[in-house]
Design a protein around this motif. Structure first.
Motif, PDB file in Angstrom:
ATOM      1  N   GLU A 437       0.941  -1.381   0.043  1.00 22.16           N
ATOM      2  CA  GLU A 437       0.000  -0.043   0.038  1.00 22.16           C
ATOM      3  C   GLU A 437       0.822   1.244   0.012  1.00 22.16           C
ATOM      4  OE1 GLU A 437      -3.600   1.897   2.832  1.00 22.16           O
ATOM      5  OE2 GLU A 437      -2.832  -0.049   3.306  1.00 22.16           O
ATOM      6  N   ASN A 438       0.300   2.188  -0.420  1.00 25.07           N
ATOM      7  CA  ASN A 438       1.264   3.522  -0.628  1.00 25.07           C
ATOM      8  C   ASN A 438       0.229   4.473   0.071  1.00 25.07           C
ATOM      9  OD1 ASN A 438       2.145   6.057  -0.803  1.00 25.07           O
ATOM     10  ND2 ASN A 438       1.844   6.203  -3.278  1.00 25.07           N
ATOM     11  N   PRO A 439       0.696   4.749   1.513  1.00 24.05           N
ATOM     12  CA  PRO A 439      -0.030   5.632   2.605  1.00 24.05           C
ATOM     13  C   PRO A 439       0.328   7.130   2.202  1.00 24.05           C
ATOM     14  CG  PRO A 439       1.802   4.490   3.523  1.00 24.05           C
ATOM     15  CD  PRO A 439       1.960   4.186   2.254  1.00 24.05           C
ATOM     16  N   GLY A 440       1.236   7.461   1.320  1.00 20.41           N
ATOM     17  CA  GLY A 440       1.895   8.742   1.163  1.00 20.41           C
ATOM     18  C   GLY A 440       0.943   9.563   0.249  1.00 20.41           C
ATOM     19  N   LYS A 441       1.720  10.796  -0.091  1.00 18.14           N
ATOM     20  CA  LYS A 441       1.032  11.576  -1.134  1.00 18.14           C
ATOM     21  C   LYS A 441       1.688  11.867  -2.281  1.00 18.14           C
ATOM     22  CE  LYS A 441      -1.757  13.137   2.226  1.00 18.14           C
ATOM     23  NZ  LYS A 441      -3.197  13.099   2.201  1.00 18.14           N
TER      24      LYS A 441
END
Length: 473
Positions: A437-441
């Motif tokens: 998963e990419n939790p960033g911006k």
């Protein structure tokens, strides 16, 4: 009356291989300008008062369609997913049933997602002129004013002009003619190219379909009576639709109805059915050349070069097409480009992947590029969009190493959940349930090294998935 565009975004576009592939066909490509052909189809409606479009596409293309609407910042009225292809008459019927189910009887403007129209004002003017005819119960087809002798299109012969002076009664639909016959058609002034674009009331189309092809009407009615909505996607009853005959709207309705009217349209139209057709509609330099990408050319005339990944150079060429992608190169005489379909069929027969997808493959969560492979290993560069997550999954035959290049990765690795940043890595053993998963911006970029006895994409067992790809759920 309100117009609801119906955009047909199915089809494989095999004649524009190697740029067009089964899983990413020409309607999703940017062949002229920066917009894809689908996005250009949406954009050219700006001077027509209309509701959000209904889109019809294959199940496998659903995320590409949704993403391109998102990129164009345009709403839609639903994306109908065809479990199998059944040609244009059933596809339009599905859209007509959906439009009527929402409590209105709009005019349906039927458009293909893979056509080029250079004069958008002329296109909109013809559509707006035809509204009165369609509102009065006519089934309008738009006939393209021929600019040359063309054997690759069907033709429409016009009959007497209607009382409104806007359109003509359709006298005859004609299949693709020989050159001599096409020359007679063009010189007579009584024939138009068959554009495959239509305007009619939803109820009128369904009434004519029920009259002339009740089998198609009934199959589509049943398919739309049991739908499941998933995001913007509308899934129809697969069994009912599979029983539907495969038939074009021309054969099923337009050649039989007594209400067919043709409205002329002179708008720089092309269905871009070959590389030579794309060359014809593209802007050219003083030598008649069309270049896209990194191209250096000496002493070459009337050539089309599309360089996607590498520098392409030419010397002393004339009437040639060159198309370069990361995994394939096409070189052809301009006059022989119709034979590309034979190449695609040979690739398919030989069970090669180049007919099916590009080296770079798009997914709802982002994309991956297969940058290297060999005996028992494969290397991919993976890009995950901000906030996106791959399915919770496991593999029976391969292990995976993940190395973060940029961004932040939230990794589920068995019982552990960890955060990885630039230059950090993890190892996923065979048979371990995992997720990424990419939790960033910002986009997450990582390198994945797969190793094992079998590395196919079908060695994925999904347990959870945001995008409805878990079998049996």
């Amino acid at each position: 009356m309100k117009i609801t565009p119906i955009i047909m975004a199915g089809g494989s576009g095999s004649r524009l291989w190697p740029l067009s592939r089964q899983q990413f066909p020409k309607q999703f490509l940017s062949l002229l300008g920066t917009q894809s052909m689908l996005q250009a189809t949406i954009a050219r409606l700006k001077d027509i008062e209309h509701a959000p479009a209904i889109v019809i596409c294959n199940e496998e293309h659903r995320f590409v369609v949704a993403e391109q609407f998102l990129q164009s910042k345009t709403a839609n009225s639903g994306i109908i997913l065809e479990p199998v292809g059944r040609n244009t008459a059933p596809a339009i019927a599905l859209a007509a049933f959906k439009a009527l189910s929402e409590g209105s009887d709009p005019l349906l403007l039927v458009l293909a997602a893979d056509h080029v129209i250079k004069d958008e004002k002329a296109f909109c003017d013809s559509v707006n002129r035809a509204v009165t005819l369609a509102g009065n119960g006519d089934l309008v087809t738009f006939g393209i004013v021929p600019t040359q002798v063309e054997t690759g299109y069907g033709y429409i012969k016009r009959g007497e002009i209607g009382d409104s002076g806007i359109g003509y009664k359709v006298a005859q639909f004609v299949e693709k003619p020989s050159y001599d016959v096409a020359n007679e058609y063009v010189n007579s002034g009584d024939y138009y190219w068959n554009s495959g674009m239509f305007l009619f009331k939803a109820s009128v189309y369904l009434a004519e379909l029920k009259l002339y092809r009740p089998d198609i009407f009934t199959a589509c009615e049943k398919a739309m009576s049991e739908t499941v909505s998933d995001f913007d996607f509308v899934r129809i009853n697969k069994e009912s639709f599979e029983s539907c005959p495969d038939e074009s709207i021309d054969y099923a309705v337009m050649e039989k109805t007594h209400h067919a009217v043709v409205v002329p349209m002179d708008c720089g139209w092309s269905d871009v059915g070959s590389w030579s057709a794309l060359w014809e509609v593209s802007d050219k330099d003083d030598n008649g050349n069309v270049f896209r990408g990194d191209v250096i050319s000496h002493d070459s005339q009337n050539i089309y070069v599309n360089a996607s990944d590498k520098l392409v150079t030419t010397i002393g060429l004339n009437d040639v097409v060159i198309v370069e992608t990361k995994d394939a190169i096409l070189v052809s005489k301009m006059s022989a480009v119709q034979q590309v379909k034979g190449i695609v069929q040979q690739l398919k027969s030989n069970e090669r992947n180049e007919w099916l997808h590009h080296r770079e493959v798009y997914r709802p969560w982002g994309q991956y590029d297969s940058i290297d492979n060999g005996d028992r290993f494969q290397v991919k560069r993976i890009t995950v969009k901000p906030g996106a997550k791959l399915s919770v999954q496991m593999h029976h035959h391969r292990a995976e190493h993940w190395i973060v290049v940029s961004g932040t990765a939230k990794v589920t690795n068995g019982e552990k959940v960890i955060l990885l940043t630039e230059n950090q890595s993890t190892y996923i053993p065979v048979g371990v349930i995992h997720a990424l998963e990419n939790p960033g911006k910002v986009p997450l970029e990582l390198i994945e090294v797969q190793s094992g006895s079998y590395l196919g994409e079908d060695d994925i067992v999904r347990f959870e998935d945001r995008y409805g790809r878990v079998e049996g759920k």
